[in-house]
Design a protein around this motif. Structure first.
Motif, short mmCIF file in Angstrom:
data_model
loop_
_atom_site.label_atom_id
_atom_site.label_comp_id
_atom_site.label_asym_id
_atom_site.label_seq_id
_atom_site.Cartn_x
_atom_site.Cartn_y
_atom_site.Cartn_z
N TYR A 1 0.82 -1.22 0.00
CA TYR A 1 0.00 0.00 0.00
C TYR A 1 0.85 1.28 0.00
O TYR A 1 0.31 2.38 0.12
N SER A 2 2.17 1.11 -0.13
CA SER A 2 3.09 2.26 -0.20
C SER A 2 2.86 3.23 0.98
O SER A 2 2.79 4.45 0.81
N ILE A 3 2.78 2.68 2.16
CA ILE A 3 2.56 3.49 3.35
C ILE A 3 3.88 4.13 3.76
O ILE A 3 4.89 3.44 3.91
N PRO A 4 3.93 5.45 3.93
CA PRO A 4 5.20 6.11 4.27
C PRO A 4 5.67 5.75 5.68
O PRO A 4 4.87 5.44 6.57
N ILE A 5 6.98 5.81 5.85
CA ILE A 5 7.59 5.47 7.15
C ILE A 5 7.04 6.35 8.25
O ILE A 5 6.88 5.91 9.40
N SER A 6 6.69 7.57 7.92
CA SER A 6 6.19 8.51 8.93
C SER A 6 4.89 8.04 9.59
O SER A 6 4.52 8.52 10.67
N GLN A 7 4.20 7.08 8.96
CA GLN A 7 2.93 6.61 9.50
C GLN A 7 3.05 5.28 10.27
O GLN A 7 2.07 4.81 10.83
N ILE A 8 4.26 4.73 10.30
CA ILE A 8 4.45 3.43 10.94
C ILE A 8 4.04 3.46 12.41
O ILE A 8 3.31 2.58 12.90
N ASN A 9 4.49 4.46 13.16
CA ASN A 9 4.16 4.52 14.60
C ASN A 9 2.66 4.67 14.82
O ASN A 9 2.11 4.13 15.80
N ASN A 10 1.99 5.43 13.93
CA ASN A 10 0.53 5.57 14.06
C ASN A 10 -0.15 4.21 13.88
O ASN A 10 -1.10 3.88 14.62
N LYS B 1 1.25 1.25 14.40
CA LYS B 1 1.56 0.45 15.59
C LYS B 1 0.65 0.80 16.75
O LYS B 1 0.32 -0.04 17.59
N ALA B 2 0.23 2.07 16.80
CA ALA B 2 -0.65 2.54 17.88
C ALA B 2 -2.11 2.19 17.62
O ALA B 2 -2.97 2.49 18.46
N GLY B 3 -2.41 1.59 16.45
CA GLY B 3 -3.76 1.13 16.19
C GLY B 3 -4.49 1.79 15.05
O GLY B 3 -5.65 1.47 14.79
N ALA B 4 -3.84 2.74 14.36
CA ALA B 4 -4.51 3.47 13.29
C ALA B 4 -4.72 2.60 12.05
O ALA B 4 -3.91 1.72 11.75
N ASP B 5 -5.82 2.86 11.34
CA ASP B 5 -6.04 2.26 10.02
C ASP B 5 -5.28 3.08 8.98
O ASP B 5 -4.68 4.11 9.29
N TRP B 6 -5.35 2.63 7.71
CA TRP B 6 -4.72 3.40 6.62
C TRP B 6 -5.75 3.63 5.52
O TRP B 6 -6.51 2.72 5.15
N LYS B 7 -5.77 4.85 5.05
CA LYS B 7 -6.69 5.21 3.97
C LYS B 7 -5.89 5.45 2.70
O LYS B 7 -5.00 6.30 2.66
N THR B 8 -6.20 4.70 1.65
CA THR B 8 -5.47 4.82 0.39
C THR B 8 -5.91 6.07 -0.35
O THR B 8 -6.90 6.73 0.00
N GLU B 9 -5.19 6.40 -1.44
CA GLU B 9 -5.55 7.56 -2.26
C GLU B 9 -6.93 7.40 -2.89
O GLU B 9 -7.61 8.40 -3.20
N ASP B 10 -7.38 6.16 -3.08
CA ASP B 10 -8.70 5.90 -3.65
C ASP B 10 -9.81 5.95 -2.60
O ASP B 10 -10.98 5.72 -2.94
N GLY B 11 -9.42 6.19 -1.34
CA GLY B 11 -10.42 6.28 -0.28
C GLY B 11 -10.70 4.96 0.41
O GLY B 11 -11.56 4.91 1.30
N GLU B 12 -10.02 3.90 0.03
CA GLU B 12 -10.24 2.61 0.68
C GLU B 12 -9.57 2.61 2.05
O GLU B 12 -8.41 3.00 2.20
N VAL B 13 -10.31 2.18 3.05
CA VAL B 13 -9.77 2.10 4.42
C VAL B 13 -9.25 0.68 4.66
O VAL B 13 -10.01 -0.30 4.57
N ILE B 14 -7.96 0.58 4.94
CA ILE B 14 -7.33 -0.71 5.23
C ILE B 14 -7.29 -0.87 6.75
O ILE B 14 -6.60 -0.10 7.43
N PRO B 15 -8.03 -1.82 7.29
CA PRO B 15 -8.07 -1.95 8.75
C PRO B 15 -6.72 -2.32 9.35
O PRO B 15 -5.91 -3.01 8.71
N ASN B 16 -6.50 -1.87 10.54
CA ASN B 16 -5.22 -2.10 11.23
C ASN B 16 -4.89 -3.58 11.32
O ASN B 16 -3.71 -3.96 11.24
N GLU B 17 -5.90 -4.43 11.46
CA GLU B 17 -5.66 -5.86 11.62
C GLU B 17 -4.98 -6.48 10.40
O GLU B 17 -4.28 -7.49 10.52
#
Length: 305
Positions: free
Chosen positions: A169-178, A180-196
């Protein structure tokens, strides 16, 4: 997995023998080293264990009987001769402070490092140490004098990042700690990738309880509930149960009863009376109550898991 080990340097009782050294252990957890009790002969046992003297950052003394503390002053002196500069923290019953102060004035008055004393109220179950990876708390015990055990608890680590998902998902290193803390990731297309999907659960936190000299305590199991590894003194076999009660010690069967009621992972027996040429009787009686019981012995390095 980060190391969490218990090094057995001595597991005998008050009377010195050729078979066992006086009580001493070193707890190694995530690169830190803590000593529990410091009987005579501890320095030689440290050498044999190959633990680096300089890495011991604190000593926890359960009570002021000589077989648990006579080695401390000599070790403090040796640290000085080895050029130690880091502070050494000593946790012990409060009435030990005056003795330690006067002894150091006589024998260790030119140290290049600080000995920091922390007085303990052995009647309370309280947290006495904390850093980013663990806590240590006291366990009140029932002995002839003020005495407590120690409970080492590893702190829960963060979830593990799935590198394949981060790359996908090309997640930037700056978001790794977030993440790890439980955050999901939202792609450029708006898809939410759950933390799990981005992480795997951390390994369970581990714990070690050290119960030094004590009579059998019916409520002790509540303070060591579910620990991975329990060390409980087992000075006598059942044929000397009256001695155990008289001298404020425990039998191997009583130690196993605590382990069973606390539902611990594994029991280590120790503090054996000098009357036993071997401890097979103690082990047999313990395993009849709690099968996952084992004898401690000098030179062992036991993983907490």
């Amino acid at each position: 997995m980060e190391p969490f080990n218990v090094h057995i340097l001595g597991c005998g009782s008050a009377l010195p023998t050729l078979h066992h050294n006086s009580t001493c252990q070193i707890v190694e957890i995530r690169g830190k080293f803590f000593m529990i009790d410091c009987g005579e002969g501890t320095q030689i046992q440290i050498r044999r264990s190959r633990v680096n003297f300089s890495k011991i950052q604190a000593v926890f003394i359960s009570h002021l009987h000589g077989d648990h503390c006579f080695g401390l002053l000599g070790m403090i002196s040796t640290f000085g001769m080895l050029g130690r500069t880091a502070p050494l923290h000593v946790y012990a019953p409060s009435n030990f402070e005056e003795y330690l102060k006067h002894s150091m004035q006589m024998f260790c008055n030119r140290l290049e490092y600080e000995v920091v004393f922390h007085g303990l109220d052995t009647k309370k179950n309280i947290q006495i140490y904390e850093d980013k990876s663990l806590t240590v708390e006291t366990i009140p015990l029932d002995h002839r004098i003020a005495c407590c055990g120690f409970l080492f608890r590893e702190k829960q680590t963060a979830p593990h990042i799935r590198r394949d998902m981060i790359d996908y998902y090309s997640i930037p290193i700056s978001q790794i700690n977030n993440i790890k803390a439980g955050a999901d990731w939202k792609t450029e297309d708006g898809e939410v990738i759950p933390n799990e999907r981005l992480t795997t659960p951390p390994l369970p936190a581990r714990s070690y309880a050290y119960c030094s000299d004590t009579r059998y305590m019916e409520n002790l199991h509540t303070m060591v509930e579910g620990v991975n590894l329990l060390y409980h003194e087992s000075t006598y076999a059942n044929d000397k149960a009256d001695n155990a009660k008289l001298y404020y010690h425990s039998t191997a069967e009583q130690a196993a009863t605590v382990a069973r009621d606390a539902r611990v992972g594994k029991l280590l027996l120790g503090h054996y009376s000098a009357r036993y040429s071997n401890e097979n009787q103690l082990l047999k009686e313990a395993r009849e109550v709690f099968p996952n019981s084992f004898l401690s012995d000098e030179g062992q390095c036991i993983a907490v898991q």
